[in-house]
Design an enzyme around this catalytic site. Structure first.
Site, PDB file in Angstrom:
ATOM      1  N   ALA A 195      -3.175  -1.754  -2.549  1.00 16.60           N
ATOM      2  CA  ALA A 195      -2.114  -2.078  -1.609  1.00 16.60           C
ATOM      3  C   ALA A 195      -2.581  -3.203  -0.705  1.00 16.60           C
ATOM      4  O   ALA A 195      -3.768  -3.383  -0.493  1.00 16.60           O
ATOM      5  CB  ALA A 195      -1.746  -0.849  -0.786  1.00 16.60           C
ATOM      6  N   CYS A 196      -1.646  -3.976  -0.175  1.00 16.54           N
ATOM      7  CA  CYS A 196      -1.952  -5.058   0.762  1.00 16.54           C
ATOM      8  C   CYS A 196      -0.695  -5.331   1.588  1.00 16.54           C
ATOM      9  O   CYS A 196       0.390  -4.841   1.265  1.00 16.54           O
ATOM     10  CB  CYS A 196      -2.336  -6.344   0.028  1.00 16.54           C
TER      11      CYS A 196
END
Length: 356
Positions: free
Chosen positions: A29-30
């Site tokens: 995730a980012c």
């Protein structure tokens, strides 16, 4: 309750359910945000959330570098028009960076991605590991990039993530010094381009179109009343979208940079956090901030005490005397630097992009 509000709530609920299902199948995730400030201040920040050490280092690439799409005989070829500073992933890919014209490219995970069929009859192949670098090498503005991408100049191809038995599935965010933005995703083998300065935020699943639907629901509620607080991508999207437009518009660049850093930290995942039933939530490993007016590229590791930066105004990007250089960040980006680090870079051979 108004009909439009009920409709938004129904749409959001459906997306939330599908997002929960998707979260069981992905592990990264980012978050990416773009700040529009006074006096033409544009700043793009992102967090890199990853389940293991992504083995990142900083690299300086000059103009005039000959590139190959690393997809076999039918590979895209180009020569870089612009120099850039980038953050690598495993030293086999460009995950983040800014070029000398203030164009920023950020690669984030998107499990829904599916790429077109590639063979000798396709448009020339471009490895996903060099996707961001292709953008930085060739374009000065988002509009230039979008105009070219709509002509489908390449076929994007993907490979397995190092050390993991699965393909890399990414989407791309682009922003420029004017504040323009674009999001590029591959859905069902087709490139989908969302282009507008309004598209300031990107996270992960669901697809960008569905993220916008979720955000519309929370906008109706109002960020000063309630904001979603979990580490899930959809919740991070809403918090980032609210805060990046709520922070003060200040002429003092120190305050502006501090404000934007505070937003990207707000949507980061604390180091060491894991969520057993939501394996898409991974610790934030590092954060970058690109000041596209002053041409400064900041880096912050979760495991070191200092922020440091590169001044692009003081880099020789020329074809004739510019050199490929790298800054070794160490395992888990634990090498400690402070302040401007231009002089700490060492001349190096460019890394090869992971291809087919």
């Amino acid at each position: 309750m108004s009909k439009s509000f009920r409709s938004l709530r129904t749409t959001a609920a459906a997306v939330l359910l599908s997002t929960a299902a998707i979260s069981l199948n992905t592990t990264q995730a980012c978050t990416r945000v773009v700040y529009h400030g006074v006096n033409d201040q544009i700043i793009t920040a992102r967090s890199m959330d990853w389940s293991v050490d992504v083995e990142s280092n900083l690299w300086i690439f000059p103009r005039g570098m000959k590139r190959n799409g690393e997809a076999g005989p039918n590979s895209l070829e180009w020569t870089s028009k612009y120099g850039s500073i980038i953050t690598s992933g495993y030293d086999i890919s460009t995950t983040d960076g800014m070029n000398e014209k203030g164009l920023v490219a950020n690669l984030l995970w998107l499990v829904e991605s599916s790429y077109p069929k590639f063979d000798h009859n396709s448009a020339p192949g471009l490895t996903i590991a060099a996707w961001g670098q292709y953008i930085l090498d060739n374009f000065a503005t988002v509009q230039e990039a979008v105009d070219q991408l709509r002509q489908h100049p390449y076929t994007l191809v993907t490979s397995e993530v190092p050390g993991q038995n699965r393909l890399a599935t990414l989407h791309l965010a682009i922003s420029d010094a004017s504040g323009d933005s674009a999001i590029v995703e591959y859905i069902d083998g087709q490139a989908v381009i969302h282009h507008s300065p309004k598209y300031q935020v990107l996270t992960n699943s669901p697809t960008f179109e569905r993220q916008l639907a979720l955000h519309a629901y929370w906008t109706e509620i109002g960020g000063t009343v309630m904001l979603p607080g979990t580490n899930r991508a959809a919740d991070r999207f809403t918090r980032a979208a609210f805060y990046i437009n709520a922070i003060p518009r200040d002429e003092d660049s120190r305050k502006t940079i501090a404000s934007v850093f505070s937003v990207i930290r707000n949507v980061s995942v604390p180091f060491g956090i894991t969520t057993p039933d939501q394996p898409n939530i991974s610790s934030t490993r590092w954060r970058t901030l690109a000041d596209q007016k002053r041409m400064l590229y900041f880096f912050e590791s979760a495991l070191t005490p200092n922020i440091f930066w590169v001044d692009l105004n003081q880099i020789d990007f020329s074809n004739e005397t510019g050199q490929v250089k790298t800054l070794n960040l160490g395992p888990n980006q634990t090498n400690t630097f402070n302040g401007q680090v231009n002089d700490d870079f060492k001349e190096a051979e460019p890394f090869p992009f992971l291809g087919l």
